[in-house]
Enzyme design. Structure first.
Site, PDB file in Angstrom:
ATOM      1  N   ASP A  86     -75.477  51.708  33.823  1.00  0.00           N
ATOM      2  CA  ASP A  86     -75.311  51.660  35.278  1.00  0.00           C
ATOM      3  C   ASP A  86     -76.392  50.801  35.940  1.00  0.00           C
ATOM      4  O   ASP A  86     -76.102  49.973  36.806  1.00  0.00           O
ATOM      5  CB  ASP A  86     -75.315  53.074  35.866  1.00  0.00           C
ATOM      6  CG  ASP A  86     -76.406  53.965  35.279  1.00  0.00           C
ATOM      7  OD1 ASP A  86     -77.279  53.457  34.544  1.00  0.00           O
ATOM      8  OD2 ASP A  86     -76.386  55.180  35.553  1.00  0.00           O
ATOM      9  N   ASP A  88     -63.908  60.655  24.767  1.00  0.00           N
ATOM     10  CA  ASP A  88     -64.500  60.347  23.469  1.00  0.00           C
ATOM     11  C   ASP A  88     -64.793  61.616  22.666  1.00  0.00           C
ATOM     12  O   ASP A  88     -65.530  61.583  21.676  1.00  0.00           O
ATOM     13  CB  ASP A  88     -65.816  59.575  23.655  1.00  0.00           C
ATOM     14  CG  ASP A  88     -65.597  58.115  23.991  1.00  0.00           C
ATOM     15  OD1 ASP A  88     -64.431  57.687  24.087  1.00  0.00           O
ATOM     16  OD2 ASP A  88     -66.598  57.390  24.176  1.00  0.00           O
ATOM     17  N   ASP A 140     -68.838  61.604  36.538  1.00  0.00           N
ATOM     18  CA  ASP A 140     -69.179  62.265  35.288  1.00  0.00           C
ATOM     19  C   ASP A 140     -68.613  63.676  35.282  1.00  0.00           C
ATOM     20  O   ASP A 140     -68.196  64.201  36.320  1.00  0.00           O
ATOM     21  CB  ASP A 140     -70.696  62.300  35.102  1.00  0.00           C
ATOM     22  CG  ASP A 140     -71.264  60.959  34.660  1.00  0.00           C
ATOM     23  OD1 ASP A 140     -70.464  60.083  34.268  1.00  0.00           O
ATOM     24  OD2 ASP A 140     -72.493  60.780  34.707  1.00  0.00           O
TER      25      ASP A 140
END
Length: 486
Positions: A235, A87, A142
């Site tokens: 999450d 993104d 991540d």
């Protein structure tokens, strides 16, 4: 007025004691489960396709490290798919393009999925990636994580039971010893993983996916309503929906995934704000479903404690503010008996202390040295009370805000390399930093009042509140100044 201060103070202390009591409960279940045997695993043939999703937003300093690590995963290449869910709005995208082209040329099935908007933020990226994912299992990392090559071989066997929907590994900290800030964070996270996650899982309570360093069964995600973006902790939200839907989770405390802790205080504040606000948003959304579900009452109660634990921050903030006038209230001698009874609230401090002692003892040989960090952790929690109380308030009021990711730089605090990161250039002391500074001076007045009136029993707590607010405010100003200068 004195009665009002006393009632509010006792209410705040009751909240703190109520939630700290959960630490005692966790330790009880931990000791109770010591004799339990680990689950026996079936032989895994590793014949299922796996998709690895890497959600990325403006991570130019660490994205190459991430992709390199994932491409080294020891697994049949014909069964491994990698999705870089990008993104980014800066040069990170070009870095990813080059790295993906390099890995593709080496025969790795890796795709660069770049969105021109951030609709749904991280959850939106994961959801969009899932529409084309071909894996039966979805591993998520991540940008600040570096999975070991044997990650899939170690974790996938735990999916032998078809009802297992997610397996979470423990976070390991690459830069734990790089600064005082990272050492204190490590202390806190070790408590979460080694006690909360581990004990809840063994005791049959609901646990949560920690956003990274774990694997989902693709079917579980879809069956549970997919990733949703109406909270900042997608999450935690999906974890509860999945378990309410009958899926089982496993936490592996002995299998770790290396990661990087925030070295910059304002980045840590943003991370804490997002986690705190997101948990309150999830509580608003999920708790009605929890209490309507056909599950044991003990699970409903523990889930409520789990999702509402961040209410301690407004209680901490109010306690720090009320501590000072309370010294003056005590001087009239009218409430002496009540003050003696209130000493029972010291058990809240003892409970928290034991909680973190057990966590460090389980992980480190020289765990006693780690325990000396506990007063700093306690002071830091007090210092973050302004930041996190605002997050609680916004979560309760349903105030929407952007998903502010925690920037990483892949450096070492010892050479101040993070100061040169472009992601910190716009960091400025917020108005709340000035509030933290004002509270530090206010609590310092409480220190002097305690000494003046010989109230030495409460002096350590006044010192902790002063140290906490002063530490957080000073670091915020210092890091902002160094970043601006660098």
């Amino acid at each position: 007025m004195s009665e009002f201060i006393l009632i509010l103070y006792i209410l705040c202390l009751s909240v703190l004691m109520f939630f700290s009591g959960q630490g005692v409960l966790m330790l009880f279940y931990k000791l109770k489960s010591r004799s339990s045997h680990p689950e026996q695993l079936q032989i895994c043939e590793f014949s299922d396709r796996v998709t690895v999703q890497l959600p990325v937003y403006n991570e130019m300093y660490v994205v190459e490290r991430l992709i390199d690590a994932v491409c080294k995963l020891d697994y049949d290449r014909t069964l491994l798919e990698i999705q870089v869910l990008d993104d980014s709005t800066d040069e990170t995208t070009e870095i990813i393009k080059k790295k993906v082209a390099e890995k593709s040329a080496a025969g790795i099935d890796i795709k660069h999925i770049h969105r021109t908007n951030r609709n749904g933020f991280k959850s939106g990226a994961l959801r969009e990636g899932l529409t084309t994912a071909t894996g039966k299992y979805i591993a998520i990392f991540d940008a600040d994580f570096i999975p070991r090559p044997d990650f899939l071989y170690k974790v996938l066997p735990y999916f032998a039971n078809e009802k297992i929907g997610m397996v979470q590994t423990r976070w390991e900290h690459l830069n734990e010893n790089s600064s005082l800030l990272t050492r204190v964070q490590s202390l806190a996270l070790n408590g979460h993983f080694l006690i909360e996650q581990s004990v809840r899982n063994k005791a049959g309570f609901f646990i949560n996916f920690n956003g990274t360093g774990g694997i989902w069964r693709n079917e579980c995600i879809v069956d549970s309503g997919n990733w949703q973006d109406d909270t900042l902790t997608e999450d935690l939200d999906l974890s509860y929906r999945a378990q309410l839907n009958g899926w089982k989770f496993i936490f592996l405390k002995d299998i770790t995934t290396p990661s990087e802790l925030p070295d910059e205080i304002n980045a840590l504040k943003s991370q804490q704000f997002r986690w705190t606000k997101g948990a309150i948003e999830t509580a608003r959304k999920i708790l009605p479903l929890v209490w309507q579900a056909q599950i044991p009452v003990r699970i409903k109660l523990q889930s409520t404690f789990h999702l509402t634990g961040n209410f301690v921050f407004p209680a901490i903030l109010l306690t720090g503010i009320l501590n000072v006038p309370l010294i003056l209230v005590k001087q009239n001698g009218q409430y002496e008996t009540l003050f003696n009874i209130m000493s029972v609230f010291l058990l809240a401090f003892l409970s928290s202390f034991l909680f973190y002692v057990f966590a460090q003892k389980e992980l480190y040989v020289h765990w006693i040295k780690k325990i000396f960090l506990f007063p700093l952790f306690l002071a830091g929690s007090m210092g973050l009370a302004v930041n996190n109380s605002l997050a609680v308030l916004q979560g309760l009021m349903h105030v929407k805000s952007e998903f502010v990711r925690t920037p990483k730089y892949g450096g070492n605090i010892s050479d101040n390399s993070f100061m040169k990161s472009i992601y910190f250039r716009n960091t400025r002391p917020a108005i709340f930093t000035f509030i933290e500074l004002a509270l530090a001076l206010y609590c310092l007045a409480g220190v002097f009042l305690s000494i003046y009136y010989f109230e030495f029993a409460v002096l350590p707590f006044h010192l902790l509140f002063f140290a906490g607010f002063a530490f957080i405010a000073a670091m915020s100003f210092r890091h902002s100044y160094l970043i601006k200068r660098g």
